[in-house]
Scaffold this motif. Structure first.
Motif, PDB file in Angstrom:
ATOM      1  N   THR A   1       0.622  -1.379  -0.049  1.00 49.09           N
ATOM      2  CA  THR A   1      -0.266   0.259   0.308  1.00 49.09           C
ATOM      3  C   THR A   1       0.850   1.382  -0.052  1.00 49.09           C
ATOM      4  O   THR A   1       1.920   0.810   0.065  1.00 49.09           O
ATOM      5  CB  THR A   1      -0.957  -0.046   1.194  1.00 49.09           C
ATOM      6  N   TYR A   2       0.242   2.212  -0.692  1.00 44.33           N
ATOM      7  CA  TYR A   2       0.602   3.476  -0.141  1.00 44.33           C
ATOM      8  C   TYR A   2       0.200   4.510   0.026  1.00 44.33           C
ATOM      9  O   TYR A   2      -0.793   4.879  -0.625  1.00 44.33           O
ATOM     10  CB  TYR A   2       1.956   3.795  -1.689  1.00 44.33           C
ATOM     11  N   ARG A   3       0.413   6.147   0.020  1.00 47.24           N
ATOM     12  CA  ARG A   3       0.219   6.863   0.471  1.00 47.24           C
ATOM     13  C   ARG A   3       0.904   7.816   0.108  1.00 47.24           C
ATOM     14  O   ARG A   3       2.005   8.270   0.216  1.00 47.24           O
ATOM     15  CB  ARG A   3      -0.268   8.080   2.190  1.00 47.24           C
ATOM     16  N   LEU A   4       0.186   8.447  -1.810  1.00 43.87           N
ATOM     17  CA  LEU A   4       1.213   9.473  -2.019  1.00 43.87           C
ATOM     18  C   LEU A   4       0.459  11.338  -2.610  1.00 43.87           C
ATOM     19  O   LEU A   4      -0.492  11.114  -3.142  1.00 43.87           O
ATOM     20  CB  LEU A   4       1.561   8.688  -4.145  1.00 43.87           C
ATOM     21  N   PRO A   5       1.149  11.413  -2.328  1.00 47.51           N
ATOM     22  CA  PRO A   5       0.949  13.146  -2.517  1.00 47.51           C
ATOM     23  C   PRO A   5       0.654  13.106  -4.015  1.00 47.51           C
ATOM     24  O   PRO A   5       2.251  12.799  -4.736  1.00 47.51           O
ATOM     25  CB  PRO A   5       1.469  14.591  -1.650  1.00 47.51           C
ATOM     26  N   GLY A   6       0.078  14.471  -5.011  1.00 48.21           N
ATOM     27  CA  GLY A   6      -0.341  14.162  -5.599  1.00 48.21           C
ATOM     28  C   GLY A   6      -0.613  15.414  -6.231  1.00 48.21           C
ATOM     29  O   GLY A   6      -1.511  16.428  -5.930  1.00 48.21           O
ATOM     30  N   GLY A   7      -0.858  15.725  -8.062  1.00 51.90           N
ATOM     31  CA  GLY A   7      -1.157  16.977  -8.168  1.00 51.90           C
ATOM     32  C   GLY A   7      -1.885  16.933  -9.856  1.00 51.90           C
ATOM     33  O   GLY A   7      -1.083  16.181 -10.380  1.00 51.90           O
ATOM     34  N   ALA A   8      -2.019  17.622 -10.409  1.00 49.40           N
ATOM     35  CA  ALA A   8      -3.025  17.565 -12.525  1.00 49.40           C
ATOM     36  C   ALA A   8      -3.713  18.658 -12.293  1.00 49.40           C
ATOM     37  O   ALA A   8      -3.916  19.745 -11.523  1.00 49.40           O
ATOM     38  CB  ALA A   8      -3.854  16.218 -11.968  1.00 49.40           C
ATOM     39  N   PHE A   9      -3.000  19.315 -13.325  1.00 46.13           N
ATOM     40  CA  PHE A   9      -3.719  20.350 -13.977  1.00 46.13           C
ATOM     41  C   PHE A   9      -4.008  20.091 -15.221  1.00 46.13           C
ATOM     42  O   PHE A   9      -4.449  18.844 -16.056  1.00 46.13           O
ATOM     43  CB  PHE A   9      -2.278  20.890 -14.368  1.00 46.13           C
ATOM     44  N   PHE A  10      -4.817  21.119 -15.843  1.00 42.22           N
ATOM     45  CA  PHE A  10      -6.378  20.649 -16.604  1.00 42.22           C
ATOM     46  C   PHE A  10      -6.809  22.128 -17.461  1.00 42.22           C
ATOM     47  O   PHE A  10      -6.021  22.440 -17.058  1.00 42.22           O
ATOM     48  CB  PHE A  10      -7.727  20.514 -15.582  1.00 42.22           C
ATOM     49  N   ASP A  11      -6.589  21.496 -18.591  1.00 40.50           N
ATOM     50  CA  ASP A  11      -7.628  22.337 -19.930  1.00 40.50           C
ATOM     51  C   ASP A  11      -8.841  22.124 -19.707  1.00 40.50           C
ATOM     52  O   ASP A  11      -9.122  20.607 -19.963  1.00 40.50           O
ATOM     53  CB  ASP A  11      -6.605  22.294 -21.246  1.00 40.50           C
ATOM     54  N   ILE A  12      -9.157  23.053 -19.986  1.00 39.58           N
ATOM     55  CA  ILE A  12     -11.065  22.792 -20.002  1.00 39.58           C
ATOM     56  C   ILE A  12     -11.451  23.294 -21.264  1.00 39.58           C
ATOM     57  O   ILE A  12     -11.453  24.070 -22.062  1.00 39.58           O
ATOM     58  CB  ILE A  12     -11.886  23.444 -19.482  1.00 39.58           C
ATOM     59  N   ARG A  13     -12.139  22.289 -22.561  1.00 37.18           N
ATOM     60  CA  ARG A  13     -13.143  23.140 -23.819  1.00 37.18           C
ATOM     61  C   ARG A  13     -14.338  22.564 -23.351  1.00 37.18           C
ATOM     62  O   ARG A  13     -14.473  21.504 -23.483  1.00 37.18           O
ATOM     63  CB  ARG A  13     -11.649  22.573 -24.635  1.00 37.18           C
ATOM     64  N   ASP A  14     -15.091  22.994 -24.216  1.00 35.95           N
ATOM     65  CA  ASP A  14     -16.278  22.862 -24.601  1.00 35.95           C
ATOM     66  C   ASP A  14     -17.041  22.066 -23.197  1.00 35.95           C
ATOM     67  O   ASP A  14     -17.590  21.180 -23.009  1.00 35.95           O
ATOM     68  CB  ASP A  14     -16.393  22.199 -25.725  1.00 35.95           C
ATOM     69  N   GLY A  15     -16.797  22.669 -21.873  1.00 34.79           N
ATOM     70  CA  GLY A  15     -17.642  21.370 -21.006  1.00 34.79           C
ATOM     71  C   GLY A  15     -16.904  20.339 -20.663  1.00 34.79           C
ATOM     72  O   GLY A  15     -17.089  19.509 -19.304  1.00 34.79           O
ATOM     73  N   LYS A  16     -15.581  20.548 -21.269  1.00 28.21           N
ATOM     74  CA  LYS A  16     -14.082  18.675 -20.569  1.00 28.21           C
ATOM     75  C   LYS A  16     -13.422  18.990 -21.141  1.00 28.21           C
ATOM     76  O   LYS A  16     -12.734  19.872 -21.073  1.00 28.21           O
ATOM     77  CB  LYS A  16     -15.412  17.508 -22.551  1.00 28.21           C
ATOM     78  N   VAL A  17     -12.692  18.284 -20.110  1.00 32.31           N
ATOM     79  CA  VAL A  17     -11.056  17.948 -19.980  1.00 32.31           C
ATOM     80  C   VAL A  17     -10.575  17.727 -21.204  1.00 32.31           C
ATOM     81  O   VAL A  17     -10.747  16.995 -21.535  1.00 32.31           O
ATOM     82  CB  VAL A  17     -11.016  17.424 -19.093  1.00 32.31           C
TER      83      VAL A  17
END
Length: 135
Positions: free
Chosen positions: A101-117
């Motif tokens: 098992t693991y516990r891992l901090p993370g992050g994500a960046f998103f671009d949005i177009r027409d209400g979708k990822v």
């Protein structure tokens, strides 16, 4: 617009955590760009589906402690989170899986177009993950 983007990202993680892949992929553009942590970029919903299938074969993960930030125009978003996971099956080129098992901090960046990822770029500390699974 920012509230709609916030809700989109919230639904993205809710669907991921529920394993509701029809909803999850319905939130993405057909040409979604997926930047894999310390890897390349894959472009298309088909490629993202294949990636998720590979991940689901080797890992069971839940995303918790999610903090979502959205740009004023709603076209970009970011999420900081913690991944709670279990390493189920050895992934190619990585240490042997024994149910660690693991516990891992993370992050994500998103671009949005027409209400979708339209783009998601995921980041976490691979060395921390390797340490946690006993590499």
């Amino acid at each position: 617009m920012p509230a709609a983007t916030f809700d989109l990202i919230r639904r993205y993680y809710n669907a991921f955590n529920a394993g509701d892949w029809n909803t999850f992929f319905g939130l993405l553009t057909d040409d979604v760009a997926h930047d894999i942590n310390q890897g390349g970029r894959e472009t298309s919903i088909t490629a993202f589906r294949a990636f998720i299938d590979r991940m689901n074969a080797s890992y069971r993960e839940q995303i918790v402690d999610i903090v979502i930030s959205v740009s004023e125009d709603g076209r970009r978003a970011a999420a900081e989170y913690v991944v709670l996971g279990t390493y189920l099956k050895t992934d190619e080129g990585l240490p042997e899986a024994t149910g660690q098992t693991y516990r891992l901090p993370g992050g994500a960046f998103f671009d949005i177009r027409d209400g979708k990822v339209a783009r998601v770029s995921n980041y976490y500390n691979l060395q921390d993950w390797l340490r946690q699974v006993g590499a």
